[in-house]
Design a protein around this motif. Structure first.
Motif, PDB file in Angstrom:
ATOM      1  N   GLU A 131       0.764  -1.000  -0.197  1.00 26.21           N
ATOM      2  CA  GLU A 131      -0.056   0.076  -0.206  1.00 26.21           C
ATOM      3  C   GLU A 131       0.897   1.214  -0.176  1.00 26.21           C
ATOM      4  O   GLU A 131       0.795   2.473  -1.190  1.00 26.21           O
ATOM      5  CB  GLU A 131      -0.844  -0.119   1.229  1.00 26.21           C
ATOM      6  CG  GLU A 131      -1.749   1.183   1.469  1.00 26.21           C
ATOM      7  CD  GLU A 131      -3.482   0.821   0.256  1.00 26.21           C
ATOM      8  OE1 GLU A 131      -3.601   2.151  -0.178  1.00 26.21           O
ATOM      9  OE2 GLU A 131      -3.606  -0.195   0.178  1.00 26.21           O
ATOM     10  N   ALA A 132       1.839   0.999   0.610  1.00 25.79           N
ATOM     11  CA  ALA A 132       2.271   2.379   1.270  1.00 25.79           C
ATOM     12  C   ALA A 132       3.807   2.631  -0.491  1.00 25.79           C
ATOM     13  O   ALA A 132       3.931   4.060  -0.600  1.00 25.79           O
ATOM     14  CB  ALA A 132       3.699   2.195   2.396  1.00 25.79           C
ATOM     15  N   SER A 133       3.618   1.681  -1.587  1.00 28.98           N
ATOM     16  CA  SER A 133       4.695   1.497  -1.911  1.00 28.98           C
ATOM     17  C   SER A 133       3.816   1.723  -3.479  1.00 28.98           C
ATOM     18  O   SER A 133       4.042   2.303  -4.288  1.00 28.98           O
ATOM     19  CB  SER A 133       5.170   0.218  -2.444  1.00 28.98           C
ATOM     20  OG  SER A 133       6.066   0.099  -1.366  1.00 28.98           O
ATOM     21  N   LEU A 134       2.339   1.821  -3.279  1.00 30.14           N
ATOM     22  CA  LEU A 134       1.212   2.423  -5.061  1.00 30.14           C
ATOM     23  C   LEU A 134       1.703   3.391  -5.430  1.00 30.14           C
ATOM     24  O   LEU A 134       1.793   3.390  -6.349  1.00 30.14           O
ATOM     25  CB  LEU A 134       0.197   2.069  -4.520  1.00 30.14           C
ATOM     26  CG  LEU A 134      -0.508   0.407  -3.912  1.00 30.14           C
ATOM     27  CD1 LEU A 134      -1.757   1.031  -3.516  1.00 30.14           C
ATOM     28  CD2 LEU A 134      -0.729   0.609  -5.672  1.00 30.14           C
ATOM     29  N   PRO A 135       1.929   5.142  -4.172  1.00 29.61           N
ATOM     30  CA  PRO A 135       2.243   5.951  -5.081  1.00 29.61           C
ATOM     31  C   PRO A 135       3.652   6.321  -5.795  1.00 29.61           C
ATOM     32  O   PRO A 135       4.498   7.005  -6.313  1.00 29.61           O
ATOM     33  CB  PRO A 135       2.006   7.170  -3.806  1.00 29.61           C
ATOM     34  CG  PRO A 135       2.229   6.413  -2.293  1.00 29.61           C
ATOM     35  CD  PRO A 135       1.363   4.824  -3.327  1.00 29.61           C
ATOM     36  N   ILE A 136       4.480   5.576  -5.330  1.00 29.93           N
ATOM     37  CA  ILE A 136       6.238   5.731  -5.531  1.00 29.93           C
ATOM     38  C   ILE A 136       6.317   4.157  -6.661  1.00 29.93           C
ATOM     39  O   ILE A 136       7.331   5.457  -8.132  1.00 29.93           O
ATOM     40  CB  ILE A 136       6.745   5.020  -4.811  1.00 29.93           C
ATOM     41  CG1 ILE A 136       7.215   5.137  -3.186  1.00 29.93           C
ATOM     42  CG2 ILE A 136       8.595   4.759  -5.126  1.00 29.93           C
ATOM     43  CD1 ILE A 136       6.862   6.832  -2.892  1.00 29.93           C
ATOM     44  N   LEU A 137       5.347   4.027  -7.229  1.00 28.70           N
ATOM     45  CA  LEU A 137       5.820   2.918  -8.348  1.00 28.70           C
ATOM     46  C   LEU A 137       4.248   3.097  -8.977  1.00 28.70           C
ATOM     47  O   LEU A 137       4.681   3.490 -10.811  1.00 28.70           O
ATOM     48  CB  LEU A 137       5.655   1.161  -8.065  1.00 28.70           C
ATOM     49  CG  LEU A 137       6.895   0.536  -7.513  1.00 28.70           C
ATOM     50  CD1 LEU A 137       6.628  -0.695  -6.417  1.00 28.70           C
ATOM     51  CD2 LEU A 137       8.012   0.858  -7.438  1.00 28.70           C
ATOM     52  N   GLY A 138       3.459   3.757  -8.862  1.00 26.88           N
ATOM     53  CA  GLY A 138       2.475   4.700  -9.826  1.00 26.88           C
ATOM     54  C   GLY A 138       1.628   3.125  -9.782  1.00 26.88           C
ATOM     55  O   GLY A 138       1.358   4.195 -11.319  1.00 26.88           O
ATOM     56  N   ASN A 139       1.596   2.340 -10.181  1.00 31.82           N
ATOM     57  CA  ASN A 139       1.018   1.051 -10.496  1.00 31.82           C
ATOM     58  C   ASN A 139       0.705   0.537  -9.566  1.00 31.82           C
ATOM     59  O   ASN A 139       1.401   0.703  -8.610  1.00 31.82           O
ATOM     60  CB  ASN A 139       1.758   0.532 -11.597  1.00 31.82           C
ATOM     61  CG  ASN A 139       1.375   1.559 -13.308  1.00 31.82           C
ATOM     62  OD1 ASN A 139       0.815   1.610 -13.844  1.00 31.82           O
ATOM     63  ND2 ASN A 139       3.463   1.654 -13.156  1.00 31.82           N
ATOM     64  N   PRO A 140      -0.345  -0.244  -9.757  1.00 30.45           N
ATOM     65  CA  PRO A 140      -1.045  -1.558  -8.624  1.00 30.45           C
ATOM     66  C   PRO A 140       0.319  -3.143  -8.882  1.00 30.45           C
ATOM     67  O   PRO A 140       1.326  -3.214  -9.817  1.00 30.45           O
ATOM     68  CB  PRO A 140      -2.192  -2.749  -9.139  1.00 30.45           C
ATOM     69  CG  PRO A 140      -2.058  -1.616 -11.508  1.00 30.45           C
ATOM     70  CD  PRO A 140      -1.261  -0.244 -10.798  1.00 30.45           C
ATOM     71  N   LEU A 141       0.148  -3.130  -7.850  1.00 34.72           N
ATOM     72  CA  LEU A 141       1.413  -4.355  -7.342  1.00 34.72           C
ATOM     73  C   LEU A 141       0.349  -5.482  -6.509  1.00 34.72           C
ATOM     74  O   LEU A 141      -0.369  -5.567  -5.925  1.00 34.72           O
ATOM     75  CB  LEU A 141       2.388  -4.464  -7.445  1.00 34.72           C
ATOM     76  CG  LEU A 141       2.414  -3.571  -5.716  1.00 34.72           C
ATOM     77  CD1 LEU A 141       4.224  -2.911  -5.043  1.00 34.72           C
ATOM     78  CD2 LEU A 141       2.290  -2.015  -5.784  1.00 34.72           C
TER      79      LEU A 141
END
Length: 514
Positions: A131-141
């Motif tokens: 969840e914390a990485s979503l705005p960093i990577l800009g795509n769903p993971l």
């Protein structure tokens, strides 16, 4: 472990704001902690990237191959050495604006890194990390384990795989048809041996997938996948995803992906059960069967709290891991400003005393106190066991005992008294015969109340009672006769003697606490 930015990430950020007017030259092997404004004569350090205008670069500028720079404006007159890492922004923007953008970028990644490090304290750490990485990577993971079980997918959007549901575990699973395609796809087979973030081509799914494999030594634990469905994958994302993979590998330690998430599901179940959100007996029995636990196994419930309710100390992953290590047949989890533990004594063929002893050093060093339930003969008694453990802890701590462990069996009477006195005043809960004796003593300066108490404590042994009261045996017999006439008490009735003993306990407790 702390995340360090590279110049590529800063380039990606600047390119979004000043598209087409940003260049990155030189090697990008530096690890950056923050951005600094350059001042002439200052000693530059390799952990910082220094921002300055192109006009400040003169023939005597101290270029260093281990220090990265941000230049605002046109190329400087002196040529930039090829071995230097330089981010050049040709845009006609103030240096202060670029400097602020870089500061904000470093802060964004610091916040992200902090969330990753704190995620191990959460009930669902993988969900928190992704969840914390979503705005960093800009795509769903999402993350899947070696068997393609989906361990975490905090955001599912159209275009992503549509999971199937495993009827046995209730978990989401990559569709079986796609699993078969993967197993025969040469490109996918090659990806099973990669380390660090890599790109999977769009041939299989119709869009590129940035992925990183998770390893424990040579053991493949699963994979993190970033689907390029909303924003282009940027070169700096490779560094980001590689670091995220290392953080998850570090957190997994000795557990597999399936075990970690399955444990979190069990902890959520335990908490829901304690708080009344799960009550159906068939569902409860089915859930614990996944642990190979039986309803009629022997169980024990523990409740741990800090001396000052210090949740920061309690919530450390080290404390939870230590408890789970010494009690492998139990589950320790954060719950209501403390730690609760459920232990299956039958599964480990152990005794309650052995469990308590195994935690002695941990509790003393951690300045923790622990309440222990009675041995439970059925898992459906777990909520009542928690009530016992919590009550023993509360009563034991209020007794000002220096002990670190309080067993409910030792405080059962205190619990009964507390439960009763919450509904009735102590005088109304006690035998009225004792109240009568107390009033008689006050009016006549006698000791009938105390005489009866000592007589009962000595199991009606007249000789020992007279000795304890320092009176003659005949005097004792006279007092007992007087007590019988005043109260009509029947000391030959076991039930009445029990009521009198409990009544004395209530009145004495009230007297000592007031």
């Amino acid at each position: 472990m702390s995340f360090m930015l590279n110049a590529q990430i800063l380039f990606d950020t600047a390119e979004k704001c000043y598209s087409g007017r940003v260049r990155l030259t030189g090697p990008d092997h530096v690890s950056l902690e923050d951005v600094r404004l350059y001042h002439a004569g200052a000693i530059m350090q390799p952990q910082f990237i220094y921002a300055l205008t192109a006009k400040e670069v003169t023939a005597s500028f101290p270029f260093r191959k281990d220090v990265a720079l941000i230049l605002c404006g046109q190329d400087p007159t002196p040529p930039i050495p090829e071995e230097c890492t330089v981010l050049t922004i040709d845009a006609n923007v103030p240096l202060a604006e670029v400097f602020t953008l870089m500061q904000d970028t470093f802060e964004q990644y610091r916040i992200w890194d902090r969330k990753l490090n704190e995620a191990c304290l959460a009930n669902h750490p993988l969900d928190v990390m992704l969840e914390a990485s979503l705005p960093i990577l800009g795509n769903p993971l999402f993350i899947h384990d070696p068997n393609f079980y989906v361990m975490s997918c905090p955001r599912h959007i159209p275009g992503m795989l549509v999971w199937t549901r495993d009827a046995r575990t209730g978990w989401n699973l990559v569709p079986l048809s796609l699993i078969q395609d993967f197993k025969t796809d040469p490109e996918y087979i090659r990806t099973l041996n990669t380390h660090g973030a890599c790109l999977f081509s769009k041939e299989q799914r119709g869009y590129p997938i940035l992925y990183v494999n998770l390893w424990k030594g040579r053991q493949y634990l699963g994979r993190i996948c970033v689907d390029e469905l909303e924003n282009p994958i940027e070169p700096g994302h490779y560094t980001v995803l590689t670091y995220l993979g290392h953080m998850i590998e570090q957190m997994l330690q000795n557990q597999t992906m399936f075990q970690l998430n399955y444990q979190n599901e069990m902890i959520s179940f335990f908490i829901d059960y304690l708080e009344g959100r799960t009550q159906e007996a068939p569902l409860i029995i089915q859930t614990i069967s996944y642990l190979n636990w039986k309803p009629d196994d022997r169980y024990l419930c523990l409740r741990l709290e800090g001396l000052r309710q210090n949740i920061q100390r309690l919530s450390s992953a080290a404390t939870l891991n230590a408890i789970n290590t010494v009690i492998p047949s139990g589950y320790a989890f954060l719950h209501q400003n403390g730690i609760s533990v459920i232990v299956n004594l039958s599964y480990s063929h152990t005794r309650a005393s052995d469990v308590i002893s195994s935690l002695a050093v941990l509790l003393r060093e951690g300045l923790l106190k622990m309440g222990v339930s009675s041995e439970l003969r059925n898992f459906l008694q777990f909520p009542q066991g928690y009530t016992q453990a919590k009550a023993a802890l509360e009563i034991g701590r209020q007794s000002e005992s220096t002990a670190w462990c309080y067993k409910f069996d030792d405080y059962c009477l205190d619990f009964l008294v507390r439960q009763g006195t919450t509904a009735l005043a102590p005088e109304l809960l006690c035998s009225e015969k004792l109240i009568l004796l107390k009033d008689y003593d006050q009016k006549n300066d006698t000791e009938l109340y105390r005489t009866l108490r000592i007589f009962l404590e000595n199991e009606r042994n007249a000789t020992q009672t007279a000795r304890d009261l320092f009176i003659h045996r005949s005097t004792l017999l006279y007092r007992l006769e007087r007590i019988q006439k005043l109260t009509e008490v029947n000391l030959d009735d076991p039930k009445e003697r029990l009521v009198l003993r409990v009544s004395y306990y209530i009145l004495e407790e009230r007297s000592s606490s007031s």
